[in-house]
Design a protein around this motif. Sequence first.
Motif: not given
Length: 156
Positions: A110-139
């Motif tokens: 409880n208290g943890l909120v995480v956003a995920e996005i699936e991509l077609l390639s690792e270098d695919e470009q996308f826009e990050i919403p204002e409610w998204v903060a730090e990336e933790v993909t590799h943690d």
Amino acid sequence: MGKEIERKFLINASAWLAIQKPVGKLLRQGYILTDPNKTIRVRIADHTGWLTIKGISVGASRLEYEYEIPLAEAKELLDNFSEAELEKIRYEITYKGKLWEVDVFAGYNNGLVVAEIELLSEDEQFEIPEWVAEEVTHDKKYYNSNLTKHPFKDWA
């Protein structure tokens, strides 16, 4: 062969609370196997069961095989074979043409909120919403399988 390319981010709590959200769905998921190189997960979402096998992450990619299974079998697998479980509410939000899955964890996470996005390639470009903060993909502490063993409530 199935392949998942996914990036994971923490949420800006105040911005997240301020946005209009769709109805979320409750997910119950447990792990039959949580090996560093592979996981076997059972999930119940609404009235559907899923069996998912995932390989080791290399960058933001990993092998993933997911199969719909009968709800009764999913419950039976969770009740009898799951080593550890978690619950969360998932919100699916489309932003600039990309689907974001936002998980609001419950219970020991409880208290943890995480956003995920699936991509077609690792270098695919996308826009990050204002409610998204730090990336933790590799943690790895943010991997759901790790959250069942080392929940957010124990982080200090």
